[in-house]
Write a protein that holds these residues in place. Structure first.
Motif, PDB file in Angstrom:
ATOM      1  N   SER A 127      -7.585   4.122  -6.145  1.00  0.00           N
ATOM      2  CA  SER A 127      -6.510   5.076  -6.441  1.00  0.00           C
ATOM      3  C   SER A 127      -6.525   5.500  -7.905  1.00  0.00           C
ATOM      4  CB  SER A 127      -5.146   4.452  -6.107  1.00  0.00           C
ATOM      5  OG  SER A 127      -4.090   5.270  -6.556  1.00  0.00           O
ATOM      6  N   ALA A 159      -3.689  -3.986  10.032  1.00  0.00           N
ATOM      7  CA  ALA A 159      -5.078  -3.652  10.327  1.00  0.00           C
ATOM      8  C   ALA A 159      -5.566  -4.513  11.479  1.00  0.00           C
ATOM      9  CB  ALA A 159      -5.950  -3.877   9.095  1.00  0.00           C
ATOM     10  N   VAL A 174      -1.313  -6.219   5.151  1.00  0.00           N
ATOM     11  CA  VAL A 174      -1.838  -4.928   5.595  1.00  0.00           C
ATOM     12  C   VAL A 174      -1.875  -4.901   7.114  1.00  0.00           C
ATOM     13  CG1 VAL A 174      -3.801  -3.333   5.523  1.00  0.00           C
ATOM     14  CG2 VAL A 174      -3.294  -4.769   3.537  1.00  0.00           C
ATOM     15  N   SER A 176     -10.945  -2.810   3.557  1.00  0.00           N
ATOM     16  CA  SER A 176     -11.308  -1.399   3.356  1.00  0.00           C
ATOM     17  C   SER A 176     -10.088  -0.571   2.968  1.00  0.00           C
ATOM     18  CB  SER A 176     -11.939  -0.831   4.630  1.00  0.00           C
ATOM     19  OG  SER A 176     -13.137  -1.492   4.929  1.00  0.00           O
ATOM     20  N   LYS A 177      -8.950  -0.891   3.579  1.00  0.00           N
ATOM     21  CA  LYS A 177      -7.722  -0.162   3.251  1.00  0.00           C
ATOM     22  C   LYS A 177      -7.287  -0.437   1.818  1.00  0.00           C
ATOM     23  CE  LYS A 177      -3.161   0.974   5.109  1.00  0.00           C
ATOM     24  NZ  LYS A 177      -2.202   0.735   6.221  1.00  0.00           N
ATOM     25  N   SER A 227     -11.139  -4.442   8.015  1.00  0.00           N
ATOM     26  CA  SER A 227     -10.346  -3.201   7.994  1.00  0.00           C
ATOM     27  C   SER A 227      -9.271  -3.260   6.912  1.00  0.00           C
ATOM     28  CB  SER A 227      -9.699  -2.970   9.362  1.00  0.00           C
ATOM     29  OG  SER A 227     -10.674  -2.829  10.365  1.00  0.00           O
ATOM     30  N   ALA A 228      -8.644  -4.435   6.768  1.00  0.00           N
ATOM     31  CA  ALA A 228      -7.627  -4.612   5.729  1.00  0.00           C
ATOM     32  C   ALA A 228      -8.244  -4.481   4.346  1.00  0.00           C
ATOM     33  CB  ALA A 228      -6.953  -5.971   5.879  1.00  0.00           C
ATOM     34  N   PRO A 256      -6.317  -9.279   0.557  1.00  0.00           N
ATOM     35  CA  PRO A 256      -5.840  -8.613   1.778  1.00  0.00           C
ATOM     36  C   PRO A 256      -5.440  -9.646   2.830  1.00  0.00           C
ATOM     37  CG  PRO A 256      -7.992  -7.761   1.080  1.00  0.00           C
ATOM     38  CD  PRO A 256      -7.742  -9.008   0.302  1.00  0.00           C
ATOM     39  N   THR A 293       0.813  -1.214   0.000  1.00  0.00           N
ATOM     40  CA  THR A 293       0.000   0.000   0.000  1.00  0.00           C
ATOM     41  C   THR A 293       0.851   1.270   0.000  1.00  0.00           C
ATOM     42  OG1 THR A 293      -0.162  -0.078   2.418  1.00  0.00           O
ATOM     43  CG2 THR A 293      -1.937  -1.109   1.162  1.00  0.00           C
ATOM     44  N   GLN A 301      -9.276  -1.284  -0.598  1.00  0.00           N
ATOM     45  CA  GLN A 301     -10.275  -0.621  -1.444  1.00  0.00           C
ATOM     46  C   GLN A 301      -9.947   0.866  -1.603  1.00  0.00           C
ATOM     47  OE1 GLN A 301     -12.911  -2.034  -3.007  1.00  0.00           O
ATOM     48  NE2 GLN A 301     -13.653  -0.101  -3.858  1.00  0.00           N
ATOM     49  N   LYS A 302      -9.663   1.505  -0.485  1.00  0.00           N
ATOM     50  CA  LYS A 302      -9.421   2.948  -0.495  1.00  0.00           C
ATOM     51  C   LYS A 302      -8.087   3.317  -1.126  1.00  0.00           C
ATOM     52  CE  LYS A 302      -8.993   6.914   2.638  1.00  0.00           C
ATOM     53  NZ  LYS A 302      -9.013   7.352   4.070  1.00  0.00           N
ATOM     54  N   GLU A 303      -7.019   2.612  -0.748  1.00  0.00           N
ATOM     55  CA  GLU A 303      -5.677   3.037  -1.125  1.00  0.00           C
ATOM     56  C   GLU A 303      -5.176   2.433  -2.437  1.00  0.00           C
ATOM     57  OE1 GLU A 303      -2.774   3.028   1.943  1.00  0.00           O
ATOM     58  OE2 GLU A 303      -4.206   3.559   3.513  1.00  0.00           O
TER      59      GLU A 303
END
Length: 531
Positions: free
Chosen positions: A103, A86, A84, A94-95, A91-92, A127, A59, A97-99
């Motif tokens: 992107s 997390a 990850v 989601s990270k 949570s992993a 993840p 990430t 997905q977001k990062e």
């Protein structure tokens, strides 16, 4: 005699081939003592097919570019397990997905798959909750660990904390102990083809002249730094923390602040004690030494990039994330906050675009899979295509004259020709004359006015002390006199087929520095990073 004639006949036959890269590969197979290449008939893209990869640090800035390139050029890659930090799997996820998935960097992959993009990414990127600094299972739960160990073909360790003034426990945990844990984890993977350990060329920051692509060495009391010495350093960290916590009586927030300050000071003390200017390069050097000593016959590539900056070309020019080493200067200058730079005459700054580093990583794992040797590649420009500091500063001046920044009120910022101080002594004198003395005058005025400016004085003094602290941390890099040899990296490049060279470009001679800074890097900074 017969073996020499045999070798000559092979070379004569190969000389008739059109593909000179194949000739080079076979030539060095016979005469350089290298082990047999994994599969000379298979190109890099084909090699990636169905490979399962564990990425530690995926990430991060370089990790994302690495992932994007693989997913874009080889959709049939296997699963990419992405470690990850997390609290749980959700949570992993989601990270990731977001990062990663959301992107901007992945927009070309998104265009390729359109409505199937999310499904494709979910199939490929898995993840994994874990932490490289915890243990030799990387903090992965047993059920997931066993699955990953049985499947993984390639491990890529990109994990790093890169702060120059980091807590010693954090930096040692990720950069030092993390390397030990990664090696031990790799030994549990029966199908492992190769480990790529990403370090930094500045593990050799204290040296001058041409710095070869060789293993880094360090002596402590006449001993080589090894696992027992790392254990001793970790013991020192634990003892220091226990002593602080047993005697602390302040509030939790104040205790944490004091603990952080002491850990940062300890990291700086230990780094300087062993000859490194800061805790980052010290612990990265430790990581390299642990990989070298503990790998056994495991196939390993240590990749040493220099100062990694925005993409040169892929997936599009100028993509950037986070303030790198030079970037706060460019942004501060364009916004009128900085007018003075510090650099010696003819100073060379070794910068490398991030997409070139990712391409070299992928090419190296293809070339050295299943070999039992340790290979070191410095992805650098200072020997083959040196960037002079003044070139970057001049490009920044011309860019901001033509494309001025604006203030929050909409007023254009007018930049002046940068004033360059050519030594640290002149910088210190400049700071004293234009900052320290006025601050002390404010202090004197505050005393006369019954402390009305006391808080303002404290704020300015803290800012001044921070700038001077940063200047001392960056001094070994600003005035660095070494040049990083990249002969191994050149050989790797020349050994690729014509087709692979078109896809995985990392020939640094092709970089036009003026064009890069004016048309690519600075616009990218303002688009993706600027506050």
């Amino acid at each position: 005699m017969s073996s020499v004639i045999k070798h000559k006949s092979v070379l004569c036959s190969l000389a008739l081939l059109d593909d000179s890269s194949l000739f080079l590969e076979v030539f060095f197979f016979f005469f350089s003592g290298q082990k047999k290449i994994y599969n000379m008939a298979v190109g890099v893209v084909d090699f990636l097919k169905n490979k399962n990869i564990l990425v530690i640090g995926g990430t991060g800035f370089l990790g994302k570019v690495f992932l994007e390139k693989i997913l874009r050029v080889q959709p049939d890659v296997g699963q990419i397990f992405t470690l990850v930090r997390a609290k749980d799997f959700q949570s992993a996820k989601s990270k990731i997905q977001k990062e990663i998935i959301c992107s901007e960097l992945f927009r070309l992959v998104q265009e390729l798959y359109r409505g199937e993009y999310e499904k494709f990414m979910a199939q490929k990127i898995v993840p994994v909750v874990g932490d490289v600094s915890i243990d030799d299972d990387l903090g992965i739960e047993a059920e997931h660990r066993n699955e990953i160990c049985s499947k993984v073909d390639i491990v890529v360790n990109l994990a790093a904390t890169t702060k120059f003034y980091e807590r010693y426990d954090v930096s040692m945990g990720v950069n030092g102990v993390g390397a030990i844990n990664t090696i031990n984890f790799c030994k549990k993977c029966p199908n492992l083809l190769i480990l790529i350990h990403v370090s930094t060329a500045y593990v050799n920051v204290g040296r001058t002249g041409i710095i070869a692509e060789e293993t880094v060495k360090m002596a402590i009391d006449g001993l080589t730094m090894g696992p027992s010495e790392i254990k001793r350093e970790c013991g020192l960290i634990t003892k220091t923390l226990e002593e602080m916590r047993s005697t602390a009586h302040a509030e939790d927030s104040l205790k944490h602040k004091a603990e952080t300050k002491r850990m940062k000071e300890l990291g700086e003390e230990r780094a300087r004690n062993f000859g490194w200017p800061n805790v980052y390069v010290f612990t990265k050097a430790i990581g390299e030494m642990m990989v070298e000593q503990m790998r056994g016959d495991m196939p390993v590539v240590i990749l040493r990039p220099t100062i990694i900056e925005s993409t040169l070309a892929e997936p599009f020019p100028g993509w950037m994330e986070g303030n790198r080493m030079l970037d706060p200067l460019f942004i501060g200058y364009g916004k009128g906050r900085i007018q003075t730079f510090v650099a010696e005459n003819n100073l060379i700054v070794d910068v490398i675009p991030v997409d070139m580093v990712a391409n070299c990583m992928i090419a190296s794992m293809y070339k050295h899979a299943k070999q039992s040797d340790l290979f070191i590649y410095q992805v650098a420009t200072s020997v083959e295509n040196p960037l002079f500091y003044d070139v970057g500063v001049d490009a920044a001046y011309k860019y901001f004259v033509s494309h001025p920044c604006t203030t929050k009120e909409g007023k254009m910022v007018e930049v002046k020709i940068p004033f360059i101080l050519r030594s640290m002594e002149s910088f210190q004198q400049y700071m004293k004359l234009y900052y320290k003395i006025p601050i002390e005058m404010l202090h004197f005025a505050s005393l006369l006015l019954c402390g009305l400016q006391k808080e303002r004085y404290r704020q300015l003094l803290h800012k001044y002390d921070t700038v001077m602290k940063l200047a001392m941390l960056y001094q070994p890099f600003i005035f660095f006199q070494g040049k990083f040899d990249n002969s191994n990296t050149n050989f790797l490049w020349k050994g690729l087929s014509k087709e692979d060279k078109q896809i995985f470009k990392f020939d640094v001679k092709r970089i036009d520095w003026t064009n890069y800074f004016y048309n690519i890097h600075i616009p990218g900074l303002l688009k993706y990073v600027s506050d």
